[in-house]
Design an enzyme around this catalytic site. Sequence first.
Site, PDB file in Angstrom:
ATOM      1  N   GLY A  34       0.792  -1.223   0.000  1.00 56.71           N
ATOM      2  CA  GLY A  34       0.000   0.000   0.000  1.00 56.71           C
ATOM      3  C   GLY A  34       0.824   1.273   0.000  1.00 56.71           C
ATOM      4  N   GLY A  88       3.706   1.768  -1.017  1.00 55.43           N
ATOM      5  CA  GLY A  88       4.635   1.844  -2.127  1.00 55.43           C
ATOM      6  C   GLY A  88       5.739   0.828  -2.065  1.00 55.43           C
ATOM      7  N   GLU A 104      -7.040  -0.846   3.213  1.00 54.34           N
ATOM      8  CA  GLU A 104      -7.378  -2.248   3.477  1.00 54.34           C
ATOM      9  C   GLU A 104      -8.871  -2.517   3.258  1.00 54.34           C
ATOM     10  OE1 GLU A 104      -3.826  -1.727   6.628  1.00 54.34           O
ATOM     11  OE2 GLU A 104      -5.900  -1.806   7.324  1.00 54.34           O
TER      12      GLU A 104
END
Length: 204
Positions: free
Chosen positions: A98, A100, A171
């Site tokens: 998430g 990167g 998420e």
Amino acid sequence: MSDAAASAQADAAAICAQIAAVFSAPSAHPPARSVLVAELAAAAARRGRVFVHGVGREGLMMRALCMRLAHLGLPAHCVGDVTAPPAGAGDLLVASAGPGAFSTVDAICGVARGAGARVLLLTARADGEFPRRQADVVAHLPAQTMADKEEEAAAEGASSRAKLPMGSLYEGAMFVLFEMVVLELARVLGQSPAQMRARHTNLE
């Protein structure tokens, strides 16, 4: 309706609205659902295995995806499970990072690519150095992660209800994205709900 029920309903609506907004956020990349469906369908067509990986709560969402891919009849495995076979040519690794990049995700993507597998990276930061270096294709999910501290601080001071903390928006969006992917992939692969249910474990 009681005050508690009304408050819970309002919080749930606010959270769902935040997640829905992720899918209308501007992005220079193709929609994540289209990328995932295309890559998973291509893996199925070449009879490749699918591996999934993520860390923390992202990893839990990836495990949920793996379960549904198995219900669709795909040979799907979670990285780290003792029954996961070696990855190789024709296989697909779907990894999530998430923010990167994660050092462990980086290492696993490198091993997969070195073995000849294709790597799809799901991330909120699609233009980082890690996606360009390790991923064959990127699925961009433009949601807040733990790396977005400035956005989180602004959210804490905002008046709107139930702002999701610590990357939960990413998420939560993963769960919704994967449900949409499974629905579309079932149509592409010609899998009925009955066929999917028949593959569900009975050892519960």
